[in-house]
Design an enzyme around this catalytic site. Structure first.
Site, mmCIF file in Angstrom:
data_model
loop_
_atom_site.group_PDB
_atom_site.id
_atom_site.type_symbol
_atom_site.label_atom_id
_atom_site.label_comp_id
_atom_site.label_asym_id
_atom_site.label_seq_id
_atom_site.Cartn_x
_atom_site.Cartn_y
_atom_site.Cartn_z
ATOM 1 N N GLY A 1 -12.981 -5.929 -1.453
ATOM 2 C CA GLY A 1 -12.599 -4.854 -2.363
ATOM 3 C C GLY A 1 -13.773 -4.172 -3.031
ATOM 4 O O GLY A 1 -14.694 -4.826 -3.514
ATOM 5 N N THR B 1 -19.599 -7.048 1.111
ATOM 6 C CA THR B 1 -18.338 -7.239 1.832
ATOM 7 C C THR B 1 -18.196 -8.663 2.379
ATOM 8 O O THR B 1 -19.190 -9.313 2.702
ATOM 9 C CB THR B 1 -18.248 -6.229 2.994
ATOM 10 N N LEU C 1 -4.021 0.210 -3.084
ATOM 11 C CA LEU C 1 -4.264 -1.231 -2.972
ATOM 12 C C LEU C 1 -5.622 -1.379 -2.306
ATOM 13 O O LEU C 1 -5.760 -1.106 -1.113
ATOM 14 C CB LEU C 1 -3.155 -1.893 -2.139
ATOM 15 N N ASP C 2 -6.616 -1.739 -3.064
ATOM 16 C CA ASP C 2 -7.957 -1.948 -2.517
ATOM 17 C C ASP C 2 -8.119 -3.444 -2.283
ATOM 18 O O ASP C 2 -7.814 -4.254 -3.155
ATOM 19 C CB ASP C 2 -9.000 -1.430 -3.519
ATOM 20 N N ASP D 1 0.856 -1.209 0.000
ATOM 21 C CA ASP D 1 0.000 0.000 0.000
ATOM 22 C C ASP D 1 0.885 1.250 0.000
ATOM 23 O O ASP D 1 0.626 2.213 -0.731
ATOM 24 C CB ASP D 1 -0.892 0.052 1.255
ATOM 25 N N LYS E 1 -15.675 -5.527 -6.519
ATOM 26 C CA LYS E 1 -17.144 -5.704 -6.593
ATOM 27 C C LYS E 1 -17.719 -4.997 -7.830
ATOM 28 O O LYS E 1 -18.693 -5.474 -8.416
ATOM 29 C CB LYS E 1 -17.798 -5.255 -5.285
ATOM 30 N N ASP F 1 -6.577 4.907 -4.421
ATOM 31 C CA ASP F 1 -6.496 3.772 -3.498
ATOM 32 C C ASP F 1 -5.400 2.860 -4.064
ATOM 33 O O ASP F 1 -5.611 2.160 -5.047
ATOM 34 C CB ASP F 1 -7.845 3.032 -3.424
ATOM 35 N N HIS G 1 -16.193 -6.847 6.356
ATOM 36 C CA HIS G 1 -16.690 -5.695 7.118
ATOM 37 C C HIS G 1 -18.206 -5.745 7.272
ATOM 38 O O HIS G 1 -18.895 -4.730 7.135
ATOM 39 C CB HIS G 1 -16.271 -4.381 6.447
ATOM 40 N N GLU H 1 -5.109 7.315 -0.143
ATOM 41 C CA GLU H 1 -5.652 6.732 1.088
ATOM 42 C C GLU H 1 -4.656 6.774 2.250
ATOM 43 O O GLU H 1 -5.039 7.081 3.378
ATOM 44 C CB GLU H 1 -6.040 5.262 0.832
ATOM 45 N N THR I 1 -6.893 -4.790 0.893
ATOM 46 C CA THR I 1 -5.656 -5.119 1.618
ATOM 47 C C THR I 1 -5.837 -6.351 2.503
ATOM 48 O O THR I 1 -4.961 -7.216 2.584
ATOM 49 C CB THR I 1 -5.205 -3.917 2.477
HETATM 50 P P1 AMP Z 1 -14.890 -4.510 1.578
HETATM 51 O O1 AMP Z 1 -16.094 -4.667 0.731
HETATM 52 O O2 AMP Z 1 -15.120 -4.941 2.991
HETATM 53 O O3 AMP Z 1 -13.689 -5.142 0.967
HETATM 54 O O4 AMP Z 1 -14.609 -2.947 1.653
HETATM 55 C C1 AMP Z 1 -14.396 -2.151 0.506
HETATM 56 C C2 AMP Z 1 -13.428 -1.023 0.851
HETATM 57 O O5 AMP Z 1 -13.928 -0.262 1.941
HETATM 58 C C3 AMP Z 1 -12.047 -1.509 1.304
HETATM 59 O O6 AMP Z 1 -11.093 -0.563 0.925
HETATM 60 C C4 AMP Z 1 -12.156 -1.530 2.799
HETATM 61 O O7 AMP Z 1 -10.923 -1.357 3.413
HETATM 62 C C5 AMP Z 1 -13.087 -0.346 3.063
HETATM 63 N N1 AMP Z 1 -13.904 -0.594 4.264
HETATM 64 C C6 AMP Z 1 -15.175 -1.043 4.307
HETATM 65 N N2 AMP Z 1 -15.605 -1.156 5.578
HETATM 66 C C7 AMP Z 1 -14.574 -0.774 6.347
HETATM 67 C C8 AMP Z 1 -14.378 -0.663 7.766
HETATM 68 N N3 AMP Z 1 -15.345 -0.973 8.630
HETATM 69 N N4 AMP Z 1 -13.168 -0.224 8.198
HETATM 70 C C9 AMP Z 1 -12.179 0.082 7.328
HETATM 71 N N5 AMP Z 1 -12.305 0.005 5.995
HETATM 72 C C10 AMP Z 1 -13.473 -0.414 5.512
HETATM 73 MG MG MG Z 2 -10.004 0.388 -0.571
HETATM 74 MG MG MG Z 3 -6.499 0.656 0.045
#
Ligand code: AMP
Ligand code: MG
Ligand code: MG
Length: 309
Positions: free
Chosen positions: A220, A195, A119-120, A51, A224, A117, A198, A74, A122
């Site tokens: 990511g 997600t 690295l999406d 990142d 998606k 971003d 998360h 980011e 991570t």
């Molecule tokens: P995900 O779908 O969970 O992979 O999230 C998509 C993007 O949003 C990624 O960059 C995640 O790091 C960020 N993200 C989503 N929810 C959170 C959270 N609760 N805390 C930190 N980053 C989040």
């Molecule tokens: Mg991201």
């Molecule tokens: Mg990122």
């Protein structure tokens, strides 16, 4: 197009090459085996050496060529001189050849905001779910996401050495999107992507309220959107804060370029001016088609839990 391409075309052509270099950095760090993981706000909010290095390369490369553009990345990084081998100077020729949409031809550097971003996905990168990972460079003008580049560094990695590893997609509103084959889920099927790392009760309640035939949980935001434009999913539903403007700017531009839509859970668009709040507090709802249907299915209880911007 010959002669002098418009600023926006030159920027996207650079962002394309810069995203490919960042993708190569992301692969190299993985292969080194030393990920250098740091927890940011907690165990579900990670930063790795990839990142950090990818962001340095992207921001230094773009700001050297376009010094007056506002670039927002980011990662919070200390200022350091960037080594010359981290600078990407290439510009994708196929993008320079295209004609800039009329409404963007007079844009000046000072009017553009680039959301990075590096690295999406991570979390997934650290867990070896490599095709969830993307590099996102989004371009905004007048508060709207108008162009974006998505590099997927590990595309094809499961096919082994004979397949070309990695790919880059890009798009511009009014011009179209390139580097993939646009496909749609059949209109009578609802496949929701959300997600995997998360989730919470509001997120799950909202997914269920869509009455999906299938739910795909992958990491990511960039990944998606790829599911949507390649006919794997019909809606990306994330009824929670967590995604930030750098997660949605490039994906939104590419989705809009092919007639899709990305909004908060109320159906309202996000703004991408330099001074906006980074958090997408009212969630993310993205579709290729039938956006209104998905907005209409969001439960009142979910809307009450979120706050419109
Ligand atoms: P995900 O779908 O969970 O992979 O999230 C998509 C993007 O949003 C990624 O960059 C995640 O790091 C960020 N993200 C989503 N929810 C959170 C959270 N609760 N805390 C930190 N980053 C989040
Ligand atoms: Mg991201
Ligand atoms: Mg990122």
């Amino acid at each position: 197009m010959s002669g002098n391409p418009a600023l926006l075309m030159r920027l996207v052509a650079s962002a394309y090459s810069v995203a490919e270099k960042a993708g190569a950095i992301v692969r190299k760090v993985l292969h080194s085996g030393e990920l250098g993981i740091v927890e940011k706000t907690g165990a579900n909010d990670l930063q790795t050496l990839a990142d950090r290095l990818a962001q340095k390369s992207i921001c230094a490369s773009l700001s050297r060529r376009f010094p007056k553009i506002t670039i927002i990345g980011e990662e919070d990084l200390p200022f350091e001189e960037v080594q010359e081998d981290m600078i990407e100077k290439g510009q994708a020729e196929e993008i320079l050849q295209k004609s800039c949409p009329e409404e963007y031809r007079a844009i000046k550097e000072e009017e553009l905001v680039v959301w990075v971003d590096p690295l999406d996905g991570t979390k997934e990168y650290t867990e070896g779910l490599l095709d969830n990972v993307t590099v996102l460079i989004g371009i905004a003008y007048g508060g709207r996401a108008i162009a974006g580049v998505i590099n997927q560094p590990f595309y094809n990695y499961q096919l082994g050495a004979e397949a070309a590893l990695g790919r880059t997609m890009w798009g511009m509103v009014g011009l179209g999107a390139f580097g993939f084959q646009l496909q749609e889920v059949p209109a009578d099927r609802r496949v929701v992507t959300t997600t995997r790392s998360h989730s919470n009760k509001t997120v799950t309640d909202c997914v269920n309220a869509m009455e999906p035939h299938e739910v795909i949980r992958v990491g990511g935001a960039g990944n998606k959107i790829i599911q949507l434009i390649e006919g794997k999913a019909s809606a990306y539903v994330f009824a929670s804060p967590g995604c930030k403007k750098w997660d949605t700017c490039a994906p939104e531009a590419i989705l809009h370029a092919v007639g899709g839509k990305l909004t908060d859970m109320f159906g309202n668009p996000y703004g991408y001016n330099a001074d906006v709040k980074h958090m997408n507090s009212a969630g993310v709802l993205a579709t290729l088609r039938n956006h209104d249907y998905y907005v209409s299915r969001v439960p009142q209880s979910v809307l009450q839990a979120l706050k419109s911007e």
